[in-house]
Design a protein around this motif. Structure first.
Motif, PDB file in Angstrom:
ATOM      1  N   THR A 267       0.804  -1.224   0.000  1.00 31.37           N
ATOM      2  CA  THR A 267       0.000   0.000   0.000  1.00 31.37           C
ATOM      3  C   THR A 267       0.836   1.273   0.000  1.00 31.37           C
ATOM      4  O   THR A 267       0.393   2.309  -0.484  1.00 31.37           O
ATOM      5  CB  THR A 267      -0.939   0.005   1.220  1.00 31.37           C
ATOM      6  OG1 THR A 267      -0.149  -0.179   2.423  1.00 31.37           O
ATOM      7  CG2 THR A 267      -1.951  -1.125   1.134  1.00 31.37           C
ATOM      8  N   GLU A 268       2.062   1.223   0.538  1.00 34.89           N
ATOM      9  CA  GLU A 268       2.902   2.424   0.606  1.00 34.89           C
ATOM     10  C   GLU A 268       3.610   2.720  -0.708  1.00 34.89           C
ATOM     11  O   GLU A 268       4.216   3.783  -0.867  1.00 34.89           O
ATOM     12  CB  GLU A 268       3.948   2.282   1.725  1.00 34.89           C
ATOM     13  CG  GLU A 268       3.366   2.088   3.123  1.00 34.89           C
ATOM     14  CD  GLU A 268       2.602   3.288   3.611  1.00 34.89           C
ATOM     15  OE1 GLU A 268       2.835   4.396   3.096  1.00 34.89           O
ATOM     16  OE2 GLU A 268       1.739   3.136   4.504  1.00 34.89           O
ATOM     17  N   THR A 269       3.564   1.773  -1.656  1.00 33.03           N
ATOM     18  CA  THR A 269       4.246   1.979  -2.933  1.00 33.03           C
ATOM     19  C   THR A 269       3.273   1.931  -4.109  1.00 33.03           C
ATOM     20  O   THR A 269       3.649   1.577  -5.226  1.00 33.03           O
ATOM     21  CB  THR A 269       5.354   0.930  -3.140  1.00 33.03           C
ATOM     22  OG1 THR A 269       4.770  -0.386  -3.103  1.00 33.03           O
ATOM     23  CG2 THR A 269       6.425   1.030  -2.069  1.00 33.03           C
ATOM     24  N   GLY A 270       2.021   2.255  -3.849  1.00 30.61           N
ATOM     25  CA  GLY A 270       1.040   2.264  -4.925  1.00 30.61           C
ATOM     26  C   GLY A 270       0.796   0.905  -5.527  1.00 30.61           C
ATOM     27  O   GLY A 270       0.593   0.787  -6.736  1.00 30.61           O
ATOM     28  N   ALA A 271       0.832  -0.131  -4.701  1.00 32.58           N
ATOM     29  CA  ALA A 271       0.604  -1.520  -5.139  1.00 32.58           C
ATOM     30  C   ALA A 271       1.669  -1.992  -6.130  1.00 32.58           C
ATOM     31  O   ALA A 271       1.411  -2.879  -6.947  1.00 32.58           O
ATOM     32  CB  ALA A 271      -0.797  -1.694  -5.726  1.00 32.58           C
ATOM     33  N   ASN A 272       2.886  -1.415  -6.050  1.00 34.59           N
ATOM     34  CA  ASN A 272       4.001  -1.859  -6.886  1.00 34.59           C
ATOM     35  C   ASN A 272       5.255  -1.920  -6.026  1.00 34.59           C
ATOM     36  O   ASN A 272       5.844  -0.894  -5.700  1.00 34.59           O
ATOM     37  CB  ASN A 272       4.219  -0.907  -8.056  1.00 34.59           C
ATOM     38  CG  ASN A 272       5.343  -1.383  -8.982  1.00 34.59           C
ATOM     39  OD1 ASN A 272       6.008  -2.385  -8.730  1.00 34.59           O
ATOM     40  ND2 ASN A 272       5.562  -0.664 -10.064  1.00 34.59           N
ATOM     41  N   PRO A 273       5.689  -3.122  -5.623  1.00 30.98           N
ATOM     42  CA  PRO A 273       6.853  -3.242  -4.729  1.00 30.98           C
ATOM     43  C   PRO A 273       8.152  -2.761  -5.349  1.00 30.98           C
ATOM     44  O   PRO A 273       9.131  -2.541  -4.637  1.00 30.98           O
ATOM     45  CB  PRO A 273       6.916  -4.736  -4.426  1.00 30.98           C
ATOM     46  CG  PRO A 273       6.181  -5.392  -5.547  1.00 30.98           C
ATOM     47  CD  PRO A 273       5.107  -4.432  -5.962  1.00 30.98           C
TER      48      PRO A 273
END
Length: 448
Positions: free
Chosen positions: A85-91
């Motif tokens: 969630t902290e990376t816009g759903a992109n790890p």
């Protein structure tokens, strides 16, 4: 390219176990060359995947003895992207929030490589090294430390001492548990396989499904997570022996406490000896072994006892696979460890299942009177940081290097507990700066 942009780029490159680290290693090698280092790329093929160790030195010739600065460049699988969630759903898309950089590998341990590179490159190449430093980025730490093994077996370094990258919250780690990676395969009977095939062709179904949820954590600290697979296995233990398992699935890899699991069962199966009974018997033996673990405590560690985590369950065409890890503190003798494995193997064979130890790494401990430990603690004290050494419940390349006589300690920015191997992985930018300063001090102390 500034340091923060380099961090973003490193996180953006996939180096998960199924992808391999070659793309990232090529980027890291090029960046090391930009920083004035002489780089060797040790290319290997493991399975079908191309992998690379990056070996960077401030001088072109290889010395007879070196100080090793090592960090692995691979990461675990990120799991469901939606949880990041902290990376816009992109790890792989690094985000900086409140002075912390979030993303896969931020703490474990891609960015530690950049900290070491920043420190080493600050000394330039025109130096008279007493113990020349060598910076190494390895592959495969998350899948058996294959890069470190290849480095040693092919004699690519000549290290006397080593500083191993590990998220330690800027504390020195002088001891770590060993681990065994275990795989169990429970086969379906011929009657079950025929029934399953017939069942899949029916328009109506008598199956029931249930989703189990838990909390992810590193397998070395299972008490900090909540295993969805354990919940699923506990549920199976409560079912009648006649229940037939149609599908079991859980976890993302053997090395993580699983956050999700799925079970589909058939309550009206006519199978004579269902696989659920065999799995229940094996799980019962695992629970008995975990109780015995509590009798063996090494108070330098937390958790102090050996631990066991079933991190992965998959249903295949012919069998159900269970994979996990056993973490072993230094007080456990080889005889005790082998006795535990033999008991599990015996129970599996009694239930027609196969048991295999895919990998085993011994625990390590570097004593407090070591010159390396004392020097690292002195520098931390001078920086106003915590100068008390700690132990680590997980295993890393120190297990490999210490076995060939290299004196090792582990260190790195970023917290481990509740952070690595989770979708909340992050590291404070201020801690990255402190790590760079620490590495500069260590290079000056031991190498010049």
């Amino acid at each position: 390219m500034n340091f923060i942009e380099a961090c973003r780029q490193l996180i953006s490159i996939d180096s998960t176990p199924t992808h391999g680290n070659k793309e990232l290693a090529k980027w890291a090698a090029a960046f090391c060359r930009q920083k004035g280092l002489h780089v060797e790329e040790q290319e290997e093929v493991v399975g079908d995947l191309p992998q690379v160790n990056v070996i960077a030195r401030p001088q072109s010739e290889r010395p007879g003895a070196e100080f090793l600065l090592q960090t692995h460049l691979d990461t675990v699988d990120p799991g469901p992207f939606s949880l990041w969630t902290e990376t816009g759903a992109n790890p792989f898309d690094a985000h900086i929030i409140d002075g912390k950089i979030h993303g896969l590998g931020a703490a474990d341990v891609k960015l530690d490589f950049l900290c070491k590179l920043e420190a080493l490159s600050s000394f330039g190449s025109n130096r008279q090294w007493r113990l020349p430093p060598v910076l190494v980025g390895t592959f495969g730490e998350e899948s058996g430390m294959q890069g470190a093994l290849k480095l040693i077996r092919k004699n690519k370094i000549a290290a006397k001492m080593a500083l191993i990258g590990e998220p330690s919250n800027l504390q020195v780690i002088n001891a770590a548990k060993g681990f065994a990676s275990v795989e169990i395969r429970v086969p379906f009977s011929e009657q079950e396989m025929n029934y399953r095939q017939e069942h899949n062709l029916r328009e109506s179904t008598s199956t029931q499904s249930k989703l189990f949820r838990g909390k992810a954590a590193h397998s070395s600290v299972p008490h900090l997570g909540e295993s969805a697979i354990v919940k699923m296995l506990d549920a199976i233990m409560m079912l009648p022996d006649s229940v037939n398992i149609m599908e079991m699935d859980g976890g993302i890899n053997f090395n993580t406490v699983p956050s999700h699991a799925f079970l589909e069962i058939d309550m009206v199966s006519t199978v004579e000896s269902p696989i659920s009974r065999k799995i229940a018997n094996i799980y019962r033996a695992v629970k008995t072994l975990e109780l015995e673990f509590l009798e063996h405590k090494d108070n330098e560690f937390h958790p102090s006892s050996p631990t066991l985590n079933i991190g992965l369950v998959r249903t295949n065409e012919d069998d159900i696979q269970l994979s996990g890890t056993c973490r072993i503190p230094p007080i456990i003798t080889q005889e005790i460890y082998e006795g535990w494995m033999d008991r599990l193997r015996g129970v599996c064979e009694e239930n027609g299942a196969s048991f295999r130890v895919n990998d085993y790494k011994k625990p390590f401990r570097t004593e407090m009177n070591s010159i390396l430990v004392k020097g690292c603690l002195d520098e931390l004290r001078a920086m106003g940081l915590n100068d008390q050494p700690i132990s680590q419940a997980s295993t890393n390349e120190a297990s490999i290097f210490s076995r060939v006589g290299i004196e090792c300690v582990c260190f790195g920015p970023g917290k481990r507990e509740g952070n690595v191997h989770t979708p909340q992985e992050h590291v404070a930018l201020a801690d990255l700066e402190k790590a760079v300063e620490f590495y500069k001090r260590i290079i000056e102390r031991f190498c010049l």
